[in-house]
Write an enzyme that holds these catalytic residues in place. Structure first.
Site, mmCIF file in Angstrom:
data_model
loop_
_atom_site.group_PDB
_atom_site.id
_atom_site.type_symbol
_atom_site.label_atom_id
_atom_site.label_comp_id
_atom_site.label_asym_id
_atom_site.label_seq_id
_atom_site.Cartn_x
_atom_site.Cartn_y
_atom_site.Cartn_z
ATOM 1 N N GLY A 14 -6.049 0.246 5.755
ATOM 2 C CA GLY A 14 -6.065 0.821 4.517
ATOM 3 C C GLY A 14 -6.127 2.564 4.872
ATOM 4 O O GLY A 14 -6.330 3.112 3.317
ATOM 5 N N ARG A 17 -4.430 7.015 2.876
ATOM 6 C CA ARG A 17 -4.357 7.799 1.026
ATOM 7 C C ARG A 17 -5.106 6.428 0.191
ATOM 8 O O ARG A 17 -5.706 5.624 0.985
ATOM 9 C CB ARG A 17 -2.426 7.406 1.132
ATOM 10 C CG ARG A 17 -2.188 6.454 1.216
ATOM 11 C CD ARG A 17 -0.280 6.482 0.733
ATOM 12 N NE ARG A 17 -0.566 5.113 0.899
ATOM 13 C CZ ARG A 17 0.839 4.926 0.165
ATOM 14 N NH1 ARG A 17 1.559 6.378 -0.193
ATOM 15 N NH2 ARG A 17 0.862 3.979 -0.474
ATOM 16 N N ASN A 64 -0.882 -2.590 12.320
ATOM 17 C CA ASN A 64 -0.655 -3.842 11.394
ATOM 18 C C ASN A 64 -1.319 -4.522 11.234
ATOM 19 O O ASN A 64 -1.511 -5.133 12.288
ATOM 20 C CB ASN A 64 0.498 -3.865 11.915
ATOM 21 C CG ASN A 64 1.102 -5.346 11.101
ATOM 22 O OD1 ASN A 64 0.734 -5.795 9.639
ATOM 23 N ND2 ASN A 64 2.423 -5.355 11.102
ATOM 24 N N VAL A 65 -2.370 -4.646 10.228
ATOM 25 C CA VAL A 65 -3.318 -5.584 9.927
ATOM 26 C C VAL A 65 -2.986 -7.439 10.199
ATOM 27 O O VAL A 65 -3.508 -7.908 10.474
ATOM 28 C CB VAL A 65 -4.720 -4.952 8.366
ATOM 29 C CG1 VAL A 65 -4.496 -4.176 8.980
ATOM 30 C CG2 VAL A 65 -3.095 -5.142 7.290
ATOM 31 N N TYR A 155 -0.245 -10.759 -6.012
ATOM 32 C CA TYR A 155 -1.160 -9.480 -6.256
ATOM 33 C C TYR A 155 -2.753 -9.873 -6.519
ATOM 34 O O TYR A 155 -3.688 -10.543 -6.193
ATOM 35 C CB TYR A 155 -1.102 -8.122 -6.346
ATOM 36 C CG TYR A 155 -1.616 -7.227 -6.511
ATOM 37 C CD1 TYR A 155 -1.973 -6.645 -5.677
ATOM 38 C CD2 TYR A 155 -2.597 -7.002 -7.385
ATOM 39 C CE1 TYR A 155 -2.579 -5.665 -5.013
ATOM 40 C CE2 TYR A 155 -3.755 -5.536 -6.788
ATOM 41 C CZ TYR A 155 -3.388 -5.139 -5.474
ATOM 42 O OH TYR A 155 -4.373 -3.747 -5.720
ATOM 43 N N LYS A 159 -6.324 -10.749 -4.486
ATOM 44 C CA LYS A 159 -7.410 -9.865 -4.699
ATOM 45 C C LYS A 159 -8.376 -11.433 -5.098
ATOM 46 O O LYS A 159 -9.363 -11.165 -4.795
ATOM 47 C CB LYS A 159 -6.765 -9.267 -6.164
ATOM 48 C CG LYS A 159 -6.361 -8.483 -5.657
ATOM 49 C CD LYS A 159 -6.796 -7.391 -4.247
ATOM 50 C CE LYS A 159 -6.319 -6.136 -4.021
ATOM 51 N NZ LYS A 159 -7.011 -5.256 -2.838
#
Length: 254
Positions: A14, A17, A64-65, A155, A159
């Site tokens: 990623g 940006r 694409n991870v 999310y 995380k």
């Protein structure tokens, strides 16, 4: 070129940006050869060009991870090009925010895949090179949302999961000279937070202002703030710092 990362190779997912770009810039400025992968080809080309124009050694590839073979291939190409893989920064991420009762299977699955499967694919691929070299620095990007955040069940869970991965890898890989740590950003001005503002229907400037009012240091975060913390963990001298999560949020977090 001089710097604490001279002779080191950093692989940043990623990296086109936001925080990823900030990390790539900081590590390159301090002497590292940087490899950035991203699914956003347009942004990737732009960032790679900017770094190259500054005279830095850069590898970039659309990856694409979530696809393990793509990650493994990219890492192999990086090692072939630069000779080693010393620093891995797992930064790739997406948001699909919604309250739980509105959250779809896709909203949940995509966030889990990119953050958790993506990080797993990257660390599994990277560890073979790091173990062989008896050296490595793995830094995962978590978030203050790991402590819970309205509208981010997916999310926040992902995380928090990255923190569990961090702790476990620190135990498993420590004996090979590899440390694993995590940086958990608070409010950072990035494209992702701009997307959040758009999603909730407020001007970005208003979101920043509202966020700053809750931050003890009285300002919002910038990508370089996170990059500085990543650089600390990535430093060769930080070899006794392992399995830690540092919240970079302008104030204390539990």
């Amino acid at each position: 070129m001089t710097g604490r990362f001279k002779g080191r190779v950093a692989f940043i997912t990623g990296g086109s940006r936001g925080i990823g770009k900030g990390v790539a810039q900081t590590l390159a400025e301090e002497g590292a050869k940087v490899a950035i992968i991203d699914i956003n080809e347009e942004a990737l080309v732009k960032t790679a060009s900017e770094l190259t124009d500054q005279g830095y050694d850069v590898f970039s590839k659309v990856v694409n991870v979530v696809e393990s073979d793509e990650v493994e291939t990219a890492m192999k190409e990086v090692v072939t090009k630069f000779g080693s893989l010393d620093i891995l920064v797992n930064n790739a991420g997406v948001i699909r925010d919604n309250l739980l009762f509105k959250m779809t299977d896709s909203d949940w699955g995509q966030v889990m895949d990119v953050h958790l499967k993506g990080a797993f694919n990257a660390v599994r691929a990277a560890q073979q090179y790091m173990v062989k070299n008896k050296y490595g620095r793995i830094i995962n990007t978590s978030s203050t949302s790991a402590l819970g955040n309205r509208g981010q069940a997916n999310y926040a869970t992902a995380k928090a999961g990255l923190q569990g991965l961090t702790k476990t890898l620190s135990i498993e890989l420590g004996k090979f000279g590899i440390t694993t740590n995590a940086v958990a950003p608070g409010f950072i001005e990035t494209e992702m937070t701009k997307e959040t503002a758009e999603r909730i229907g407020v001007p970005f400037e208003e979101l920043v202002k509202a966020s700053v009012e809750t931050i003890p240091v009285g300002r919002s975060g910038k990508p370089v703030d996170i990059a500085n913390a990543v650089a600390f963990f990535a430093d060769e001298k930080s070899s006794f710092v392992n399995g830690q999560v540092i919240y970079v949020a302008g104030g204390p977090k539990d």
